[in-house]
Design a protein around this motif. Structure first.
Motif: not given
Lengths: 139, 141
Positions: B97-111, B113-118, B131-137
């Motif tokens: 069936v259809t799946t939904f997801a929303r992300a909450s950006v817990n912190k965006v630093g200069r380089r 970002a820490n993000v959690h997704v459900n 999902l929780r992850g780190h991303f390079l801005m």
């Protein structure tokens, strides 16, 4: 366990550079890790990903086939521990690394007598010797 | 960012079209939508969505939400955030069936970002994966 995903334009995540989407690498590593567990089992049973961590070391090179290898280094009664690498040609120059745990529906029957002693690792490469039907609940 | 701008950003990413992902905005909160499609199935016997697809979908959700936070990527998709590490926890089998997801950006630093997704299907209170992850801005470079 070794799987490949040939480069395809509809899998691009970065249109300016043609780099594959991170999700493609996630899917490749999840699948390869799952199969590495399946190959350790004496009989086909239900396997579900419980946790999968992926470290992205660098972008995949555009227009090159990506491959992944994975090994199940510990198979318990209900949980399997797996690690994997994704790369184009050289495992020493990886695109991404994965570490995962999978739920194996009981009763899991590790190959050989009893549990794998001392976490001895076994790498299974090439064709799916235990192939055929495979029942995985999640990916 | 408007829904139209968001749709324009998504339209430039081939993997978004491959999965069939759409997104809706409510203020600065984005809901990513993954309609069911046969090619997303990992286990045809149950059937269940492929775990990698769910992981990839949540990763896209994080990257899109970061683009909303840092709107200078709109004209330059190559500056979208890049994953450094993600950790996916699978909680329930993904139904067809259809799946939904929303992300909450817990912190965006200069380089970084820490993000959690459900991700959820019928009920947001019963997520199928997170999902929780780190991303390079790359916007600041």
């Amino acid at each position: 366990m070794l799987l490949q995903v040939p480069y395809r334009e509809d899998l691009i995540g970065e249109p300016d550079t043609g780099v594959l989407a991170g999700g493609v690498i996630t899917t490749l590593l999840d699948t390869t890790c799952g199969w590495a567990v399946a190959l350790e089992l004496q009989e086909m049973t239900s396997i579900a990903t419980l946790d999968l961590r992926i470290d992205y070391m660098r972008a995949a090179r555009p227009r090159e086939t990506l491959q992944a290898q994975a090994e199940c280094y510990k198979l318990g009664r209900s949980i399997a521990f797996v690690r994997g690498l994704a790369y184009e040609t050289d495992p020493a120059d990886p695109v991404a690394a994965a570490q995962g745990t999978f739920i194996v529906s009981s009763p899991a029957k590790p190959r050989g007598a009893g549990e794998v002693a001392g976490g001895a690792s076994r790498t299974t490469e090439g064709a799916a010797e235990g192939g055929g039907e495979r029942d995985r609940r999640v990916g | 960012m408007t829904d139209d701008t968001l749709a324009a950003v998504l339209a430039r990413i081939p993997y978004v079209a491959h999965l069939g992902v759409r997104a809706e905005l409510a203020g600065d909160e984005m809901t990513a939508i993954l309609p069911y499609s046969e090619h997303l199935i990992g286990n045809p016997l149950l059937p269940a969505l492929h775990g990698g697809v769910i992981g990839g979908f949540m990763e896209l959700t994080a990257v899109i939400q970061l683009a909303i936070v840092q709107p200078d990527v709109i004209d330059r998709p190559s500056r979208m955030a890049k994953p450094i590490d993600v950790s996916v926890e699978y909680l329930r089998s993904g139904k067809p069936v259809t799946t939904f997801a929303r992300a909450s950006v817990n912190k965006v630093g200069r380089r970084i970002a820490n993000v959690h997704v459900n991700a959820w299907q019928e009920a947001r209170g019963a997520p199928i994966a997170s999902l929780r992850g780190h991303f390079l801005m790359s916007g600041g470079e």
